[in-house]
Structure formats: structure tokens, C-alpha cells
Design a protein around this motif. Sequence first.
Motif, PDB file in Angstrom:
ATOM      1  N   ALA A 133       0.832  -1.203   0.000  1.00  0.00           N
ATOM      2  CA  ALA A 133       0.000   0.000   0.000  1.00  0.00           C
ATOM      3  C   ALA A 133       0.870   1.258   0.000  1.00  0.00           C
ATOM      4  N   LEU A 134       1.972   1.233   0.760  1.00  0.00           N
ATOM      5  CA  LEU A 134       2.872   2.386   0.763  1.00  0.00           C
ATOM      6  C   LEU A 134       3.419   2.664  -0.638  1.00  0.00           C
ATOM      7  N   GLY A 135       3.564   1.613  -1.424  1.00  0.00           N
ATOM      8  CA  GLY A 135       4.056   1.785  -2.784  1.00  0.00           C
ATOM      9  C   GLY A 135       3.101   2.541  -3.688  1.00  0.00           C
ATOM     10  N   LEU A 136       1.855   2.717  -3.261  1.00  0.00           N
ATOM     11  CA  LEU A 136       0.866   3.465  -4.049  1.00  0.00           C
ATOM     12  C   LEU A 136       0.988   4.968  -3.867  1.00  0.00           C
ATOM     13  N   LEU A 137       1.783   5.406  -2.894  1.00  0.00           N
ATOM     14  CA  LEU A 137       1.913   6.835  -2.613  1.00  0.00           C
ATOM     15  C   LEU A 137       2.847   7.491  -3.620  1.00  0.00           C
ATOM     16  N   ALA A 138       2.445   8.652  -4.122  1.00  0.00           N
ATOM     17  CA  ALA A 138       3.268   9.405  -5.071  1.00  0.00           C
ATOM     18  C   ALA A 138       3.997  10.510  -4.328  1.00  0.00           C
ATOM     19  N   LYS A 139       5.334  10.436  -4.284  1.00  0.00           N
ATOM     20  CA  LYS A 139       6.086  11.387  -3.475  1.00  0.00           C
ATOM     21  C   LYS A 139       6.086  12.796  -4.066  1.00  0.00           C
ATOM     22  N   GLU A 140       5.651  12.943  -5.305  1.00  0.00           N
ATOM     23  CA  GLU A 140       5.549  14.276  -5.883  1.00  0.00           C
ATOM     24  C   GLU A 140       4.439  15.087  -5.225  1.00  0.00           C
ATOM     25  N   THR A 141       3.424  14.385  -4.710  1.00  0.00           N
ATOM     26  CA  THR A 141       2.270  15.047  -4.104  1.00  0.00           C
ATOM     27  C   THR A 141       2.168  14.766  -2.616  1.00  0.00           C
ATOM     28  N   VAL A 142       2.475  13.543  -2.216  1.00  0.00           N
ATOM     29  CA  VAL A 142       2.471  13.166  -0.798  1.00  0.00           C
ATOM     30  C   VAL A 142       3.896  13.261  -0.290  1.00  0.00           C
ATOM     31  N   TRP A 143       4.107  14.119   0.713  1.00  0.00           N
ATOM     32  CA  TRP A 143       5.461  14.380   1.187  1.00  0.00           C
ATOM     33  C   TRP A 143       5.805  13.630   2.464  1.00  0.00           C
ATOM     34  N   ARG A 144       4.816  13.380   3.300  1.00  0.00           N
ATOM     35  CA  ARG A 144       5.106  12.760   4.592  1.00  0.00           C
ATOM     36  C   ARG A 144       3.893  11.974   5.056  1.00  0.00           C
TER      37      ARG A 144
ATOM     38  N   VAL B 242       0.517   1.733  13.021  1.00  0.00           N
ATOM     39  CA  VAL B 242      -0.122   0.638  12.303  1.00  0.00           C
ATOM     40  C   VAL B 242       0.099  -0.644  13.087  1.00  0.00           C
ATOM     41  N   LYS B 243      -0.943  -1.434  13.208  1.00  0.00           N
ATOM     42  CA  LYS B 243      -0.858  -2.710  13.908  1.00  0.00           C
ATOM     43  C   LYS B 243      -0.630  -3.805  12.882  1.00  0.00           C
ATOM     44  N   LEU B 244       0.556  -4.406  12.910  1.00  0.00           N
ATOM     45  CA  LEU B 244       0.906  -5.466  11.977  1.00  0.00           C
ATOM     46  C   LEU B 244       0.658  -6.827  12.620  1.00  0.00           C
ATOM     47  N   LYS B 245       0.115  -7.734  11.844  1.00  0.00           N
ATOM     48  CA  LYS B 245      -0.103  -9.092  12.347  1.00  0.00           C
ATOM     49  C   LYS B 245       1.240  -9.698  12.757  1.00  0.00           C
ATOM     50  N   GLU B 246       1.256 -10.302  13.915  1.00  0.00           N
ATOM     51  CA  GLU B 246       2.416 -11.016  14.463  1.00  0.00           C
ATOM     52  C   GLU B 246       3.572 -10.099  14.871  1.00  0.00           C
ATOM     53  N   GLU B 247       3.482  -8.782  14.590  1.00  0.00           N
ATOM     54  CA  GLU B 247       4.567  -7.873  14.968  1.00  0.00           C
ATOM     55  C   GLU B 247       4.105  -6.776  15.906  1.00  0.00           C
ATOM     56  N   GLY B 248       2.796  -6.632  16.077  1.00  0.00           N
ATOM     57  CA  GLY B 248       2.288  -5.628  16.987  1.00  0.00           C
ATOM     58  C   GLY B 248       2.265  -4.227  16.392  1.00  0.00           C
ATOM     59  N   VAL B 249       2.095  -3.243  17.264  1.00  0.00           N
ATOM     60  CA  VAL B 249       1.956  -1.857  16.824  1.00  0.00           C
ATOM     61  C   VAL B 249       3.324  -1.282  16.465  1.00  0.00           C
ATOM     62  N   GLN B 250       3.384  -0.658  15.291  1.00  0.00           N
ATOM     63  CA  GLN B 250       4.606  -0.047  14.794  1.00  0.00           C
ATOM     64  C   GLN B 250       4.394   1.449  14.580  1.00  0.00           C
ATOM     65  N   ILE B 251       5.474   2.206  14.759  1.00  0.00           N
ATOM     66  CA  ILE B 251       5.469   3.633  14.421  1.00  0.00           C
ATOM     67  C   ILE B 251       5.981   3.762  12.992  1.00  0.00           C
ATOM     68  N   LEU B 252       5.180   4.368  12.121  1.00  0.00           N
ATOM     69  CA  LEU B 252       5.587   4.575  10.725  1.00  0.00           C
ATOM     70  C   LEU B 252       6.104   5.995  10.540  1.00  0.00           C
ATOM     71  N   ASN B 253       7.261   6.096   9.929  1.00  0.00           N
ATOM     72  CA  ASN B 253       7.783   7.374   9.458  1.00  0.00           C
ATOM     73  C   ASN B 253       8.103   7.215   7.978  1.00  0.00           C
ATOM     74  N   TRP B 254       7.301   7.831   7.118  1.00  0.00           N
ATOM     75  CA  TRP B 254       7.472   7.748   5.656  1.00  0.00           C
ATOM     76  C   TRP B 254       7.713   9.157   5.136  1.00  0.00           C
ATOM     77  N   ALA B 255       8.736   9.316   4.323  1.00  0.00           N
ATOM     78  CA  ALA B 255       9.013  10.623   3.732  1.00  0.00           C
ATOM     79  C   ALA B 255       9.583  10.437   2.338  1.00  0.00           C
ATOM     80  N   PHE B 256       8.874  10.951   1.360  1.00  0.00           N
ATOM     81  CA  PHE B 256       9.340  10.952  -0.026  1.00  0.00           C
ATOM     82  C   PHE B 256       9.803   9.573  -0.486  1.00  0.00           C
ATOM     83  N   GLY B 257       9.020   8.545  -0.140  1.00  0.00           N
ATOM     84  CA  GLY B 257       9.293   7.203  -0.632  1.00  0.00           C
ATOM     85  C   GLY B 257      10.115   6.326   0.284  1.00  0.00           C
ATOM     86  N   ARG B 258      10.809   6.895   1.270  1.00  0.00           N
ATOM     87  CA  ARG B 258      11.583   6.109   2.229  1.00  0.00           C
ATOM     88  C   ARG B 258      10.802   5.999   3.534  1.00  0.00           C
ATOM     89  N   TYR B 259      10.944   4.875   4.223  1.00  0.00           N
ATOM     90  CA  TYR B 259      10.165   4.712   5.449  1.00  0.00           C
ATOM     91  C   TYR B 259      10.919   3.876   6.478  1.00  0.00           C
TER      92      TYR B 259
END
Length: 351
Positions: A276-287, A292-309
Amino acid sequence: MTVAALAPIPITVFTGFLGAGKTSVILSLLPQLPKDYKVVLLKNEFGDVEVDSKLAEQSSLTAVSEILNGCMCCVLVGQMQTALLEIRDKFRPDRIIIECSGSAFPATLAFQIRELERETQGDFKLDAIVTVVDAENFTGYEDTSPTAKMQSSYTDILLINKWEHVSERALDFVVDHLNTLNDATPKIHCNGRNGVDPNLIFGLETRLFSDKKNKGATLSHNDEVETITVYRGSTEGRPRHEVHLNHEHSHHCGELMENPSTIADDGIAKEDFINALGLLAKETVWRVKGFVKLKEEGVQILNWAFGRYDLIPLIREGEAQATIRLTVMGERGEVKRVIRKFSAALNADLV
């Protein structure tokens, strides 16, 4: 001992466009300081998701104070002064670091700190304004963002971050742009995850914005960033944003997609979330940042900026009340349109 006999509390203001890496640079300073050196972070967050502050709380900071759902370079400036006084009275730290939102112009904050210096008979001291520049994306947003240009123009230090991700030629191009905007200010390369030596940015005792006569000439501000919350979880935990009337930073408010999710579930598969993160366009979405609660890994803090996360485990998972709660920031008027596929892929709502 009276307050007047105490050394003034130095304040370092960090500014920089969305995703430049301000929080990472600040956190990288802490291990390099003496263990008994008390630092309090005053942070201004877009939206109401306390993402970077949760990361900060998992560090060695003495305390983290927040100003949410607005920009403290305009109508929330009064809250900043109140917060600084509360920090002084409660913690009396060795230093206060202010981290501005990505669209903040530091001049207004600097003038307010200068006023606080006078009102408290020198109990506070503006030490430096530090601007973090994202070398990987600066030439993209610098062309369209007056705020990014102002942040680079009115500063004591320019920290060039993420330069290791670009070619030598591209880095030279960024430095040339910065020299055009501000040729007199020192430019320091960050050392990857190790950030920068505190001795290079602490103790500068800036003279910027010390002249009250120039205050009116530098208070322009640009409303370039729109924020929207992507939410999947219980109705009780659904964000309810305030509407800031007559405020150019008012946030998207109250509109829900059809078929809203109402029940918290056991999480989303990590592979599905990354796709799903791969659907974001960094030209328009900056941050994008949030939880997010991941199955088997629990709650994670996401930091995404210009395609890197980054995905970092949240230590105190009980504080997360939703499967997905993300703040999306990007170009005003375009963000809602371009994140519909992203939201649909997560079976989440736009709030």
C-alpha cells in the motif's frame, strides 16, 4: 537562589521542510551529551497523531511537550510561550529544543522567544536556529515551496541531511541552490544516523531577529501543506479534529468515506501494508506518519518521507487504540485525491 541568579535556558529551534529528518537529527544529539544534561523537546505536530513524540519518549529526553492540530508560528504562538514557561518551572532544563512543523517559518517563533527573553529578564536565550535540508528531495520542493526557501534563508546553520543517498553532482546542485539562498551561513553534512556533533550547533548565541524594527517585514507565511488522517479502528477512537476558524492552517475536518471501519481488528499483514505504501506518489504526498498494527509484529510507528520509510516498534502498545491511524501530509488540494487508492488498499477511512 533566585531565578535571576540562574543561567538563562538556551533554546535551539529546529526547522526544515516535511520529511527533512529533524526528529532523527535531534535524537542523534542526545547520546553525545553528558548523562546529566537535561534536554526538553517542545514539538509542533501536524494533525493529532503524536508520532515523533512517541519516538522521542523512547529516548533519553527529560521530557517532551507537544502542540498539536495547528502551527505555532501563527495563531498557536501564545501556546508556545505558555509551554516554555511551564517547561522552565517544572524541569529547569539545561536546554530546550523546539522542533517546528514542516511548514513553519521560524521568524515568528524567534521574535516570540526574543520577547520572552525581555519579559523574563533574560531567563531564556535564543541560542540558534538550525535548518535541516533533505538533500535527496530539496531541489523538488524548493522550486514550489516559498516556505522551504525562507527556512533556508533565515537560519544560523544549514544541516544537509540524506546527502549519502544522492550523487556527487546532485549534491553539488543542492549546495549551489543553498548558496544562492544563503551564501553566508555554514553548511554542515550530517553523518547519517549519527547526525551531527552538538558542539557545532549548540552555543552559537544567534543575533538573528534581535532587532524589533524588522519584525513586520518577515512575518509572511505560506499555507502549502494539507493534512488528512487515514483511520481504521473503533468508532470510539476515531479522530475528531477541531475547526480553526479564520486560520489559514485549518485542517481537513469531519468528512468520512463510505463504509467506515468501526471495529478494531487483529492487524494488517506487513506485506500488504508495504504494498500500500508503494501506491503513494512522493511528488504530491510528502510525509506519512502514524501507527499501524501489523499481524504477528504488533503496533509499529511509521515514518514515511518521499518514498523512504521506517517501522519502529511502539514500546507501550496499549496507547494505540486503532489498527491504522496515519497523518498524511502533502500538496494542498491534491492529497485527498491521490491517497484514495492507498486508503482503499488498507480498508481504511479518510477523516
